[in-house]
Design an enzyme around this catalytic site. Structure first.
Site, PDB file in Angstrom:
ATOM      1  N   ARG A  93     -14.304  -6.629  -1.064  1.00  0.00           N
ATOM      2  CA  ARG A  93     -15.108  -5.667  -0.313  1.00  0.00           C
ATOM      3  C   ARG A  93     -16.562  -5.717  -0.774  1.00  0.00           C
ATOM      4  O   ARG A  93     -16.844  -6.192  -1.883  1.00  0.00           O
ATOM      5  CB  ARG A  93     -14.561  -4.251  -0.587  1.00  0.00           C
ATOM      6  CG  ARG A  93     -13.070  -4.127  -0.282  1.00  0.00           C
ATOM      7  CD  ARG A  93     -12.367  -3.168  -1.257  1.00  0.00           C
ATOM      8  NE  ARG A  93     -10.909  -3.249  -1.117  1.00  0.00           N
ATOM      9  CZ  ARG A  93     -10.187  -2.499  -0.294  1.00  0.00           C
ATOM     10  NH1 ARG A  93     -10.774  -1.566   0.432  1.00  0.00           N
ATOM     11  NH2 ARG A  93      -8.894  -2.662  -0.205  1.00  0.00           N
ATOM     12  N   ASP A 115     -16.701   0.357   0.470  1.00  0.00           N
ATOM     13  CA  ASP A 115     -15.431  -0.134  -0.095  1.00  0.00           C
ATOM     14  C   ASP A 115     -14.422  -0.464   1.001  1.00  0.00           C
ATOM     15  O   ASP A 115     -13.374  -1.049   0.715  1.00  0.00           O
ATOM     16  CB  ASP A 115     -14.834   0.880  -1.082  1.00  0.00           C
ATOM     17  CG  ASP A 115     -14.731   2.268  -0.503  1.00  0.00           C
ATOM     18  OD1 ASP A 115     -15.776   2.834  -0.118  1.00  0.00           O
ATOM     19  OD2 ASP A 115     -13.611   2.798  -0.405  1.00  0.00           O
ATOM     20  N   ASN A 116     -14.716  -0.106   2.238  1.00  0.00           N
ATOM     21  CA  ASN A 116     -13.829  -0.448   3.351  1.00  0.00           C
ATOM     22  C   ASN A 116     -14.441  -1.534   4.226  1.00  0.00           C
ATOM     23  O   ASN A 116     -14.058  -1.706   5.384  1.00  0.00           O
ATOM     24  CB  ASN A 116     -13.526   0.794   4.190  1.00  0.00           C
ATOM     25  CG  ASN A 116     -12.704   1.821   3.422  1.00  0.00           C
ATOM     26  OD1 ASN A 116     -12.021   1.477   2.472  1.00  0.00           O
ATOM     27  ND2 ASN A 116     -12.778   3.072   3.837  1.00  0.00           N
ATOM     28  N   LYS A 163       0.863  -1.191   0.000  1.00  0.00           N
ATOM     29  CA  LYS A 163       0.000   0.000   0.000  1.00  0.00           C
ATOM     30  C   LYS A 163       0.896   1.237   0.000  1.00  0.00           C
ATOM     31  O   LYS A 163       1.787   1.352   0.845  1.00  0.00           O
ATOM     32  CB  LYS A 163      -0.884  -0.028   1.252  1.00  0.00           C
ATOM     33  CG  LYS A 163      -1.881   1.110   1.362  1.00  0.00           C
ATOM     34  CD  LYS A 163      -2.842   0.830   2.520  1.00  0.00           C
ATOM     35  CE  LYS A 163      -3.774   1.992   2.779  1.00  0.00           C
ATOM     36  NZ  LYS A 163      -4.655   1.738   3.934  1.00  0.00           N
ATOM     37  N   ARG A 205       0.698  -5.171   3.706  1.00  0.00           N
ATOM     38  CA  ARG A 205      -0.493  -5.546   4.454  1.00  0.00           C
ATOM     39  C   ARG A 205      -0.843  -6.991   4.134  1.00  0.00           C
ATOM     40  O   ARG A 205      -0.717  -7.434   2.995  1.00  0.00           O
ATOM     41  CB  ARG A 205      -1.592  -4.595   4.010  1.00  0.00           C
ATOM     42  CG  ARG A 205      -2.946  -4.877   4.493  1.00  0.00           C
ATOM     43  CD  ARG A 205      -3.760  -3.611   4.434  1.00  0.00           C
ATOM     44  NE  ARG A 205      -4.408  -3.429   3.138  1.00  0.00           N
ATOM     45  CZ  ARG A 205      -5.319  -2.481   2.905  1.00  0.00           C
ATOM     46  NH1 ARG A 205      -5.644  -1.629   3.859  1.00  0.00           N
ATOM     47  NH2 ARG A 205      -5.879  -2.375   1.730  1.00  0.00           N
ATOM     48  N   ASP A 225      -2.003  10.342  -6.072  1.00  0.00           N
ATOM     49  CA  ASP A 225      -0.610  10.159  -6.496  1.00  0.00           C
ATOM     50  C   ASP A 225      -0.127   8.713  -6.337  1.00  0.00           C
ATOM     51  O   ASP A 225       1.022   8.400  -6.646  1.00  0.00           O
ATOM     52  CB  ASP A 225       0.307  11.106  -5.716  1.00  0.00           C
ATOM     53  CG  ASP A 225       0.230  10.877  -4.213  1.00  0.00           C
ATOM     54  OD1 ASP A 225      -0.484   9.937  -3.775  1.00  0.00           O
ATOM     55  OD2 ASP A 225       0.880  11.629  -3.460  1.00  0.00           O
ATOM     56  N   GLY A 226      -0.990   7.849  -5.810  1.00  0.00           N
ATOM     57  CA  GLY A 226      -0.603   6.453  -5.654  1.00  0.00           C
ATOM     58  C   GLY A 226       0.292   6.189  -4.451  1.00  0.00           C
ATOM     59  O   GLY A 226       0.797   5.079  -4.277  1.00  0.00           O
TER      60      GLY A 226
END
Ligand code: AMP
Ligand code: MG
Length: 472
Positions: A179, A244-245, A109, A172, A121-122
């Site tokens: 999700r 989405d979480n 991540k 992670r 920006d990733g």
């Protein structure tokens, strides 16, 4: 020596538009901050002694042999509004490993832009990477289903947030990264074939006994009800319970503006963007029902009789508040030493919480003090406490194991926000020692011997963190 990860990448083998394959974007001068050797061993990872090798591999500069990096696509309701196109905008799934405990994703991540980055920006900056490392590992130690942290690597590149800040990459580990929003993406686009592929995959991975979408929904409802009430029993506020979480595995994921409460307040919010209190402490039990309703909707296109499915799913969602109340009662009763809760224990718990709220009692310290017999010191209204205490003691006459039940339900230490902020500030200045000290101190949260003054200290007024801001 090279880092060896025994990859077996089932998600990368799926057909269809579930992901985009691409490599992480390298960073300059990666430096290892932390590597979770115990977790690595559980995952069958070897060759992990050299910090330079680890930093190169887990920054994404040189992904380990067998990795098949990809970014997953998903959608999601963010603060109630539907975003049809999200996805891993700054994460790369390297692959999976299979262990006696099951299959686990290994994901970077902060590892660079992807087709799903939108305007981002990733990248991630050091602060949220260290917060996620500490809080997810503390959650695991507390016994809560959660993604884990395998490594944190500092990069030599700055990322621009409110100001330029040091960049970092988190490794992670999770039972999967599927999700509610992953299902929503394909349901919203009416891509039923891919939705079915996703369903089959998710069923095999997370609910192998489920004979269809209804059974997967039922299993997910159970897991999420248990998860959210576990959070609540620990005073935890996730902060961004967008769909989405919210995982199908039932694990806590995506630690952003999250925090454990200090003073108890059911309306407490930490996220600076959550102005309506949508994801406030007590609201979490309502929001998880709403999120499961979104999952139910996304599963309907898989049912042959859609109309009947809607009716059936609706009744499952309507039953969920009762399930949550039951789970909540079980959790909080245990915090009072009650192993076999009765309905009338609800008011007993509620009265204590109300005294705590009125007097601004520290959530964790008050329950730890109940275990130790010193809770009177934590409550401002002593007379009201004495009255409550007498009724509580009477109730405990029917609970022979009260002391053990309390000790197992009431942690002594949690990662406190002001301490995390201090760790981050030191790390930005190049000193990682406070990070390692705090991490070690959170490893045995229920152990009375782990109790120490430093960790139990609630924040002084000038240390109180009002918001964990959204610039992650
Ligand atoms: P989060 O709030 O971290 O759950 O992220 C919500 C969405 O925004 C996800 O699709 C993320 O991948 C994306 N996102 C968050 N931060 C960035 C970033 N710095 N660059 C690209 N995408 C991001
Ligand atoms: Mg997210």
């Amino acid at each position: 020596m090279t880092l060896h990860i025994p990859f077996d990448n089932s998600f990368a083998r799926l057909d269809g538009p579930l992901f985009a394959r691409l490599d992480p974007t390298p960073v300059s001068n990666p430096g290892l901050i932390a590597f979770n050797h115990a977790l690595a061993e559980d995952l069958g990872i070897s060759g992990t002694d050299d910090a330079h090798t680890l930093a190169q591999a887990l920054s994404g500069n040189h992904p380990p042999e067998g990795a098949e990096p990809l970014a997953q696509v998903y959608a999601g309701h963010q603060f109630g509004g539907f975003s049809p196109q999200l996805g891993d905008g700054r994460a790369h799934l390297l692959g999976e490993v299979v262990t006696p405990q099951g299959r686990f994703d290994i994901q970077l991540k902060g590892s660079g832009p992807t087709p799903f980055s939108r305007r981002g920006d990733g990248r991630a900056w050091l602060g949220p990477v260290l917060r996620e490392y500490l809080v997810s590992e503390a959650m695991h130690a507390l016994g809560v289903p959660t993604s884990r942290a395998l490594a944190a690597v500092r990069s030599g590149d700055e990322v621009i947030r409110e100001r330029p800040l040091p960049g970092a990459v988190l490794t992670r580990v999770a039972s999967s990264h599927i999700r509610v929003g992953t299902f929503q993406y394909f349901a919203a686009r009416r891509e039923t074939d891919t939705l079915r592929t996703l369903f089959d995959y998710t069923r095999d991975r997370h609910a192998p006994n489920a004979d269809g979408p209804e059974a997967l929904l039922a299993a997910t409802i159970q897991k999420q009800a248990a998860l959210v009430t576990q959070w609540m029993g620990l005073g935890f506020i996730h902060g961004v319970m967008n769909t989405d979480n919210c995982t199908l595995s039932g694990e806590t994921i995506d630690y952003g503006p999250c925090a454990f409460m200090d003073a108890y307040d059911p309306r407490r919010v930490f996220s600076s963007i959550d102005r309506q209190g949508r994801y406030a402490f007590a609201a979490q039990a309502d929001i998880i029902v709403w999120n499961m309703a979104q999952l139910a909707s996304a599963l309907v296109p898989l049912m042959t009789d859609e109309e009947a499915a809607v009716t059936r799913f609706q009744s499952m969602i309507e039953e969920m508040p009762d399930l949550l109340r039951h789970e909540w009662l079980t959790r909080f009763a245990a915090k009072l030493g009650i192993d076999a809760p009765r309905d009338e224990d609800g008011p007993l718990i509620g009265e204590l919480l109300s005294l705590m709220h009125k007097g601004g009692s520290d959530f964790t310290n008050t329950f730890a003090a109940l275990t130790d017999g010193s809770a009177r010191d934590e409550i401002a209204d002593r007379a009201a406490y004495d009255d409550w205490h007498a009724r509580w003691q009477k109730r405990l006459e029917a609970e022979p194991d009260a002391q053990d039940v309390m000790a197992a339900a009431n942690p002594r230490v949690i990662p406190r926000n002001h301490q995390i902020e201090a760790v981050i500030a030191a790390a930005v200045d190049g000193d990682d020692a406070p990070f390692h000290r705090l991490h070690a101190a959170l490893a045995q949260p229920y152990d009375a011997r782990a109790d120490n003054h430093w960790l139990r200290a609630a924040p002084a007024p000038d240390e109180r963190v009002q918001a964990t801001f959204c610039g992650t």
